[in-house]
Design an enzyme around this catalytic site. Structure first.
Site, short mmCIF file in Angstrom:
data_model
loop_
_atom_site.label_atom_id
_atom_site.label_comp_id
_atom_site.label_asym_id
_atom_site.label_seq_id
_atom_site.Cartn_x
_atom_site.Cartn_y
_atom_site.Cartn_z
N TYR A 157 -12.01 -7.39 0.03
CA TYR A 157 -11.67 -7.81 1.22
C TYR A 157 -10.22 -7.39 1.54
CZ TYR A 157 -8.76 -11.18 -1.14
OH TYR A 157 -7.97 -11.78 -2.06
N GLY A 158 -9.66 -6.58 0.64
CA GLY A 158 -8.03 -6.26 1.02
C GLY A 158 -7.81 -4.85 0.79
N LEU B 133 -2.24 1.28 -3.54
CA LEU B 133 -2.57 0.96 -4.94
C LEU B 133 -4.06 0.76 -5.00
CD1 LEU B 133 -0.13 -1.91 -6.16
CD2 LEU B 133 -0.14 0.40 -6.80
N GLY B 134 -4.78 0.31 -4.02
CA GLY B 134 -6.32 0.25 -4.18
C GLY B 134 -6.86 -0.56 -3.08
N MET B 135 -8.20 -0.53 -2.96
CA MET B 135 -8.76 -1.19 -1.84
C MET B 135 -9.94 -2.01 -2.72
SD MET B 135 -10.44 0.45 1.62
CE MET B 135 -8.82 1.55 1.99
N GLY B 136 -9.88 -3.35 -2.51
CA GLY B 136 -10.63 -4.26 -2.85
C GLY B 136 -11.78 -4.71 -1.94
N LYS C 86 -0.54 -7.23 0.35
CA LYS C 86 -2.08 -7.20 0.58
C LYS C 86 -2.52 -7.43 1.97
CE LYS C 86 -5.65 -8.33 -2.46
NZ LYS C 86 -5.99 -8.86 -3.87
N ASP D 13 -12.22 -13.58 -12.47
CA ASP D 13 -12.45 -12.01 -12.59
C ASP D 13 -11.66 -11.76 -13.65
OD1 ASP D 13 -13.45 -10.02 -11.66
OD2 ASP D 13 -12.03 -9.73 -9.85
N1 LIG Z 1 0.70 -8.00 -8.64
C1 LIG Z 1 0.14 -6.77 -9.00
N2 LIG Z 1 0.97 -6.16 -9.65
C2 LIG Z 1 0.65 -4.85 -10.02
N3 LIG Z 1 -0.60 -4.39 -9.56
C3 LIG Z 1 -1.22 -5.08 -8.85
C4 LIG Z 1 -0.94 -6.37 -8.44
N4 LIG Z 1 -1.92 -6.65 -7.63
C5 LIG Z 1 -2.87 -5.73 -7.60
N5 LIG Z 1 -2.57 -4.69 -8.18
C6 LIG Z 1 -3.19 -3.27 -8.33
O1 LIG Z 1 -3.47 -3.06 -6.93
C7 LIG Z 1 -4.77 -2.24 -7.06
C8 LIG Z 1 -5.80 -3.02 -6.22
O2 LIG Z 1 -6.04 -4.30 -6.41
P1 LIG Z 1 -6.94 -5.37 -5.67
O3 LIG Z 1 -6.64 -6.78 -6.36
O4 LIG Z 1 -6.55 -5.38 -4.34
O5 LIG Z 1 -8.19 -4.78 -5.75
P2 LIG Z 1 -9.50 -4.49 -6.82
O6 LIG Z 1 -9.03 -5.31 -8.11
O7 LIG Z 1 -9.47 -2.97 -6.76
O8 LIG Z 1 -10.63 -5.09 -6.03
P3 LIG Z 1 -10.90 -6.52 -5.88
O9 LIG Z 1 -9.92 -7.44 -5.28
O10 LIG Z 1 -12.17 -6.42 -5.01
O11 LIG Z 1 -11.42 -6.94 -7.15
C9 LIG Z 1 -5.46 -2.63 -8.58
O12 LIG Z 1 -5.16 -1.37 -9.56
C10 LIG Z 1 -4.38 -3.52 -9.23
O13 LIG Z 1 -4.20 -3.36 -10.57
#
Ligand SMILES: Nc1ncnc2c1ncn2[C@@H]1O[C@H](COP(=O)(O)OP(=O)(O)OP(=O)(O)O)[C@@H](O)[C@H]1O
Length: 274
Positions: free
Chosen positions: A39-40, A34-37, A57, A152
């Protein structure tokens, strides 16, 4: 410069996401990344034992030696497992697999406000925007009642599914008394004020982010009439109460200290616009 280059190189080498179809811990099949943040790495997965789809995650391998990364990962796990609210993803389990750290949480199969505004070009009427803010505030009230600050509350972290609002991504959330990690408590001359407003471990940082959240919704219906850049107060036609509310959220006027004060003002605003 060299440090940035090395960090990018490490990310490319170590943080390659698992391929779709990979089975983690004999239980979770990766459906998609779904994505790379910061730290995860976040995956959509299916749990074989119950067939449920959930979010997995993974701590970024390139950063797992950093104390602050462990702290954020642990914080998100602890906070999610403490909270029990239908509009916040529920914590599943945490485990280590092949030296990688993971935890799972409920998947919200909805759309973020970022997608609605920027991909689907959705336009929110002012009254609808304030109703949405009111719904978000109920979730924030629950989070704050556990002495937690989300820190956030941006459009990518607020979702809607079947008309119900959800708050996700507790990666930056902190307990209010976690002052030892609050760099903003110390004297910081010339420190980025914007960062302090967003990240200080205080309830008002969440209100500050919600000030920006409501502005994104209100701007969704705005078409610029001149090329000259103006402030939101000049561009958006808003009742005085709405303007005052946003000014306080953004700490341009004395800030709100408690979520109940914000809820009271939003309720008044909604009541007066009937
Ligand atoms: N519980 C969830 N249900 C649906 N989508 C989710 C959920 N958690 C995260 N996502 C989606 O996964 C993607 C990555 O999320 P994640 O929180 O890991 O990183 P980020 O938001 O891109 O970065 P950071 O954590 O640095 O803010 C995002 O598009 C987010 O919308």
């Amino acid at each position: 410069m060299i440090n940035n280059f090395l960090q990018n190189l490490k990310t490319i080498i170590y943080d390659r996401p698992f391929k779709n179809g990979t089975i983690i811990n004999d239980k979770y099949t990766i459906i998609d990344c779904l994505g790379m943040g910061s730290y995860g790495i976040t995956y959509l997965t299916q749990n074989h034992l119950n067939n449920n789809v959930c979010v997995l995650k993974q701590m970024k391998p390139s950063r797992k030696k950093l104390e602050k990364v462990h702290l954020s990962f642990e914080n998100e796990k602890n906070i999610l497992s403490l909270l029990n609210h239908p509009q916040i993803p529920k914590f599943g389990e945490s485990f280590t697999f092949n030296g990688h750290h993971f935890f799972t949480m409920e998947y919200v199969n909805g759309r973020t406000f970022e997608d609605l505004i920027f991909k689907e070009m959705m336009v929110f009427k002012a009254i609808d925007a304030f109703h949405i803010l009111r719904d978000v505030l109920d979730i924030v009230a629950y989070i704050h009642s556990h002495n937690i600050i989300h820190r956030d509350l941006r459009i990518p972290n607020i979702m809607v599914k079947d008309g119900v609002i959800y708050v996700i991504d507790f990666g930056l959330a902190r307990f209010i008394d976690d002052r030892r990690n609050d760099v903003f408590n110390t004297e910081m001359k010339g420190y980025d004020i914007e960062k302090k407003l967003k990240r200080e471990i205080h309830y008002k940082s969440d209100f500050y982010s919600l000030g920006h959240f409501i502005l994104f919704l209100l701007y969704s219906g705005y078409t610029p009439v001149s090329k000259k850049e103006k402030s939101w107060e000049e561009e958006l036609v808003l009742p005085d109460r709405a303007r005052q509310l946003i000014r306080r959220l953004l700490q341009l006027d004395p800030p709100y200290n408690h979520v109940e004060e914000v809820i009271y003002d939003v309720d008044q605003l909604i009541y007066e616009s009937k």
